[in-house]
Design a protein around this motif. Structure first.
Motif, PDB file in Angstrom:
ATOM      1  N   TRP A  13      35.829  39.881  51.179  1.00 60.60           N
ATOM      2  CA  TRP A  13      35.025  40.028  49.970  1.00 60.60           C
ATOM      3  C   TRP A  13      35.200  38.763  49.154  1.00 60.60           C
ATOM      4  N   ILE A  14      34.113  38.043  48.980  1.00 61.05           N
ATOM      5  CA  ILE A  14      34.125  36.837  48.161  1.00 61.05           C
ATOM      6  C   ILE A  14      33.176  37.070  47.002  1.00 61.05           C
ATOM      7  N   HIS A  15      33.706  37.031  45.798  1.00 58.99           N
ATOM      8  CA  HIS A  15      32.896  37.236  44.600  1.00 58.99           C
ATOM      9  C   HIS A  15      32.603  35.880  43.977  1.00 58.99           C
ATOM     10  N   VAL A  16      31.326  35.614  43.742  1.00 55.64           N
ATOM     11  CA  VAL A  16      30.889  34.375  43.107  1.00 55.64           C
ATOM     12  C   VAL A  16      30.393  34.732  41.714  1.00 55.64           C
ATOM     13  N   GLY A  17      30.950  34.108  40.704  1.00 51.34           N
ATOM     14  CA  GLY A  17      30.523  34.410  39.347  1.00 51.34           C
ATOM     15  C   GLY A  17      30.802  33.274  38.389  1.00 51.34           C
ATOM     16  N   ASP A  18      30.150  33.350  37.229  1.00 50.28           N
ATOM     17  CA  ASP A  18      30.262  32.272  36.248  1.00 50.28           C
ATOM     18  C   ASP A  18      31.196  32.599  35.088  1.00 50.28           C
ATOM     19  N   ASP A  19      31.856  33.726  35.117  1.00 53.58           N
ATOM     20  CA  ASP A  19      32.712  34.141  34.018  1.00 53.58           C
ATOM     21  C   ASP A  19      34.152  34.242  34.509  1.00 53.58           C
ATOM     22  N   LEU A  20      35.037  33.430  33.939  1.00 54.01           N
ATOM     23  CA  LEU A  20      36.423  33.433  34.407  1.00 54.01           C
ATOM     24  C   LEU A  20      37.066  34.810  34.303  1.00 54.01           C
ATOM     25  N   ALA A  21      36.990  35.429  33.141  1.00 49.70           N
ATOM     26  CA  ALA A  21      37.671  36.713  32.946  1.00 49.70           C
ATOM     27  C   ALA A  21      36.990  37.845  33.705  1.00 49.70           C
ATOM     28  N   ALA A  26      38.687  39.736  37.119  1.00 54.33           N
ATOM     29  CA  ALA A  26      38.479  41.148  37.437  1.00 54.33           C
ATOM     30  C   ALA A  26      38.302  41.377  38.931  1.00 54.33           C
ATOM     31  N   SER A  27      37.522  40.547  39.598  1.00 54.05           N
ATOM     32  CA  SER A  27      37.310  40.764  41.030  1.00 54.05           C
ATOM     33  C   SER A  27      38.569  40.446  41.831  1.00 54.05           C
ATOM     34  N   ALA A  28      39.330  39.454  41.409  1.00 53.85           N
ATOM     35  CA  ALA A  28      40.595  39.157  42.089  1.00 53.85           C
ATOM     36  C   ALA A  28      41.568  40.329  41.939  1.00 53.85           C
ATOM     37  N   ALA A  29      41.562  40.963  40.766  1.00 51.42           N
ATOM     38  CA  ALA A  29      42.429  42.125  40.557  1.00 51.42           C
ATOM     39  C   ALA A  29      42.059  43.288  41.471  1.00 51.42           C
ATOM     40  N   CYS A  30      40.820  43.298  41.934  1.00 50.47           N
ATOM     41  CA  CYS A  30      40.351  44.350  42.858  1.00 50.47           C
ATOM     42  C   CYS A  30      40.489  43.936  44.316  1.00 50.47           C
ATOM     43  N   GLY A  31      41.043  42.767  44.570  1.00 46.63           N
ATOM     44  CA  GLY A  31      41.283  42.326  45.935  1.00 46.63           C
ATOM     45  C   GLY A  31      40.299  41.322  46.493  1.00 46.63           C
ATOM     46  N   ALA A  32      39.340  40.881  45.686  1.00 51.78           N
ATOM     47  CA  ALA A  32      38.357  39.913  46.171  1.00 51.78           C
ATOM     48  C   ALA A  32      38.918  38.499  46.117  1.00 51.78           C
ATOM     49  N   ARG A  33      38.349  37.663  46.932  1.00 53.74           N
ATOM     50  CA  ARG A  33      38.587  36.223  46.832  1.00 53.74           C
ATOM     51  C   ARG A  33      37.476  35.691  45.947  1.00 53.74           C
ATOM     52  N   THR A  34      37.681  34.592  45.277  1.00 53.98           N
ATOM     53  CA  THR A  34      36.752  34.219  44.213  1.00 53.98           C
ATOM     54  C   THR A  34      36.257  32.788  44.305  1.00 53.98           C
ATOM     55  N   ILE A  35      35.024  32.626  43.843  1.00 56.25           N
ATOM     56  CA  ILE A  35      34.442  31.304  43.637  1.00 56.25           C
ATOM     57  C   ILE A  35      33.858  31.314  42.233  1.00 56.25           C
ATOM     58  N   ARG A  76      42.395  31.702  35.575  1.00 50.75           N
ATOM     59  CA  ARG A  76      42.338  30.409  36.280  1.00 50.75           C
ATOM     60  C   ARG A  76      43.170  30.415  37.557  1.00 50.75           C
ATOM     61  N   LYS A  77      44.268  31.135  37.554  1.00 53.95           N
ATOM     62  CA  LYS A  77      45.139  31.183  38.745  1.00 53.95           C
ATOM     63  C   LYS A  77      44.463  31.874  39.918  1.00 53.95           C
ATOM     64  N   ASP A  78      43.411  32.636  39.635  1.00 55.69           N
ATOM     65  CA  ASP A  78      42.718  33.393  40.672  1.00 55.69           C
ATOM     66  C   ASP A  78      41.488  32.680  41.232  1.00 55.69           C
ATOM     67  N   VAL A  79      41.186  31.475  40.745  1.00 55.63           N
ATOM     68  CA  VAL A  79      40.019  30.743  41.230  1.00 55.63           C
ATOM     69  C   VAL A  79      40.315  30.236  42.641  1.00 55.63           C
ATOM     70  N   GLY A  80      39.552  30.746  43.609  1.00 51.40           N
ATOM     71  CA  GLY A  80      39.713  30.294  44.985  1.00 51.40           C
ATOM     72  C   GLY A  80      39.025  28.961  45.224  1.00 51.40           C
ATOM     73  N   ALA A  81      37.911  28.757  44.537  1.00 51.25           N
ATOM     74  CA  ALA A  81      37.159  27.500  44.581  1.00 51.25           C
ATOM     75  C   ALA A  81      36.272  27.477  43.343  1.00 51.25           C
ATOM     76  N   ALA A  82      35.911  26.284  42.920  1.00 56.16           N
ATOM     77  CA  ALA A  82      34.999  26.130  41.783  1.00 56.16           C
ATOM     78  C   ALA A  82      33.832  25.255  42.220  1.00 56.16           C
TER      79      ALA A  82
END
Length: 103
Positions: A13-21, A26-35, A76-82
């Motif tokens: 699960w990779i969540h792509v979004g424009d809002d850090l919080a 939020a998606s990282a807290a649910c187990g997603a990887r993030t962009i 910020r610690k949960d950003v997988g890529a920007a």
């Protein structure tokens, strides 16, 4: 929005979004990887809520803005890529998938 890819039989699960919080944290807290799509409304690079001027229609109080800046900083610690452009998304997805073993 988010998306998933099947890789070697496991779901990613990779969540792509424009809002850090709300997207990254939020998606990282649910187990997603993030962009993080780090763009503002004018197409400029965005560094989160800290130090940004609020739009005239915003009703956020100073306290709400401080809380939001703290939430952004924690996420910020949960950003997988920007990325700054959707053209960068395919490479960012590959990078996040390749970093799977480090997570």
């Amino acid at each position: 929005g988010g998306g998933g890819m099947v890789d070697g039989g496991s779901l990613n699960w990779i969540h792509v979004g424009d809002d850090l919080a709300n997207d990254v944290g939020a998606s990282a807290a649910c187990g997603a990887r993030t962009i993080w799509f780090a763009m503002d409304d004018d197409g400029d690079y965005c560094d989160g809520a800290a130090g940004q001027q609020q739009p005239g229609w915003s009703t956020a109080t100073e306290e709400e803005l401080r809380r939001r800046a703290t939430m952004d900083e924690l996420a910020r610690k949960d950003v997988g890529a920007a990325i700054r452009s959707l053209d960068e998304l395919p490479d960012a997805i590959l990078g996040v998938l390749r970093s799977k073993s480090s997570r």
